[in-house]
Design a protein around this motif. Sequence first.
Motif, PDB file in Angstrom:
ATOM      1  N   MET A   1       0.480  -1.127  -0.253  1.00 26.95           N
ATOM      2  CA  MET A   1      -0.123   0.289   0.153  1.00 26.95           C
ATOM      3  C   MET A   1       1.141   1.142   0.072  1.00 26.95           C
ATOM      4  N   ASP A   2       0.366   2.228  -0.999  1.00 26.88           N
ATOM      5  CA  ASP A   2       1.187   3.477  -0.813  1.00 26.88           C
ATOM      6  C   ASP A   2       0.619   4.780   0.727  1.00 26.88           C
ATOM      7  N   LEU A   3       1.195   4.326   1.948  1.00 16.32           N
ATOM      8  CA  LEU A   3       1.120   5.103   2.447  1.00 16.32           C
ATOM      9  C   LEU A   3       0.506   6.687   2.833  1.00 16.32           C
ATOM     10  N   LYS A   4       1.323   7.113   2.126  1.00 18.92           N
ATOM     11  CA  LYS A   4       1.178   8.672   1.365  1.00 18.92           C
ATOM     12  C   LYS A   4       0.336   9.109   0.849  1.00 18.92           C
ATOM     13  N   GLU A   5      -0.505   8.456  -0.167  1.00 18.55           N
ATOM     14  CA  GLU A   5      -1.813   8.024  -0.757  1.00 18.55           C
ATOM     15  C   GLU A   5      -2.642   7.903   0.087  1.00 18.55           C
ATOM     16  N   ILE A   6      -2.492   6.749   1.034  1.00 18.40           N
ATOM     17  CA  ILE A   6      -3.400   6.334   2.006  1.00 18.40           C
ATOM     18  C   ILE A   6      -3.886   7.636   3.286  1.00 18.40           C
ATOM     19  N   GLY A   7      -2.614   8.380   3.296  1.00 15.41           N
ATOM     20  CA  GLY A   7      -2.485   9.389   4.487  1.00 15.41           C
ATOM     21  C   GLY A   7      -3.529  10.505   3.193  1.00 15.41           C
ATOM     22  N   GLU A   8      -3.897  10.970   2.602  1.00 14.37           N
ATOM     23  CA  GLU A   8      -3.886  12.032   1.823  1.00 14.37           C
ATOM     24  C   GLU A   8      -4.918  11.630   2.214  1.00 14.37           C
ATOM     25  N   ARG A   9      -6.096  10.436   2.049  1.00 10.33           N
ATOM     26  CA  ARG A   9      -7.386  10.099   1.262  1.00 10.33           C
ATOM     27  C   ARG A   9      -7.904  10.342   3.141  1.00 10.33           C
ATOM     28  N   VAL A  10      -7.409   9.102   3.642  1.00 11.40           N
ATOM     29  CA  VAL A  10      -7.634   9.632   5.300  1.00 11.40           C
ATOM     30  C   VAL A  10      -8.149  11.229   5.985  1.00 11.40           C
ATOM     31  N   ALA A  11      -6.897  11.837   4.874  1.00  8.62           N
ATOM     32  CA  ALA A  11      -7.635  13.543   5.931  1.00  8.62           C
ATOM     33  C   ALA A  11      -8.124  14.275   4.651  1.00  8.62           C
TER      34      ALA A  11
END
Length: 412
Positions: A1-11
């Motif tokens: 998983m791309d953790l940066k992309e996931i983080g942006e989606r969470v935000a």
Amino acid sequence: MDLKEIGERVARERAQAGLSQRELAVRAELSQPTLARIELGERPALTLAELDRVAAALSVPLTLLTKGNPVRQRMQVAARASEGAEEELRRAEGLVGEILALDDRLDRFAPDDHRADRQRAARLKRVLTEVVDAEREGRDLAEELRERLGLGLGPVPDLAELVESVIGLDTAALTLPQGVSGFTALDPAREVTISVVNTSDVPERQRFSLAHELGHVLLSDGVAAHRLDGRRTPAEKRCDAFARHLLAPAEGIRRWMECLSVSEPGRRECAMAARHYGVSLPVLLIQCKELGLLTDSQAKKMQGPTGRELAWTYGWGPQYNVECQAAARVRPPRRIMERAIEAYRAGRIGVRAIASLSGAEPRITERELEEAGIRPPQVALSGRVDVRGLIARRGRPAYRAAEPPEDGQERR
């Protein structure tokens, strides 16, 4: 998983839900520093169990955080923008995409009782794939719509209300980037269409832009590129004609001039007629030329003054100022705001989601909702949750203790 992309989606989804980091952290049983690191993509690892708790706290599917929002991916757009405004156009698409994504999200909390409205709009649509006579086709559609809606030859007092309540389409006034005057977006999966105008435009231009957008929707022309080599496309000209005849019907203008007992109207008479129909002077002059009331040279001599200059010259300056102030305010789609309020009342979304729609500060929005008697459930998320008690009831240590110290601080 791309953790940066996931983080942006969470935000992004957290903002969409109107929750602060602290509020979401409590819901997901995480510490706020941990959630902050997740959103920044700075966590060295993120388990599916943790992410699933975040998704559950946001009331979204786990796949939305791992794969992205399907609404933004399937959204179709058609924007009216000046040449060279591609970057501004992308920013405008993002604004409308957020509204469509919120509407899709609200399906989980509040039933959509407006499907019949959209079916009513579908019955008004035509399919004209090729423009043969832009002026005639635009005029015919406008006259047909006026007749079906019983508008007669008078002005349309509130075009946005007509489009939303009678025709069944969503509209909004948003602060769009400079160079983008009109914007229509479609979510084909849900058959939701939103037409947007820019709050920076003056009232008469806003009305014309909205009428123009309505023309594209009703004509189902699917136009994506609305300027070609610096010139207006035939489809654009057809929608211009539709907007002119919808807002200022030619026969209505003729009778207006007859009531004034003028055979050759001057600037004052044209300004008064433009005021009556809520259009700009240039739009009114085009109609007068179509009627044979003015020649090209006569109309050209009357060009120049702005709507504000005409208003103060001929006596309605104070009223025009009030209208400009109203036009400068963000106006969200009424249907989506109604659904968002219902979800807020049930405690499913936070006040920030409402504030984002209305373009206001969360504290001001919360106060206005309170004054209207609209409140979330008593067990609110605004700091009244007893985090320590929650942890104690679960009989396990705080999640923060399971994390590495944040910002070099010692564990307590």
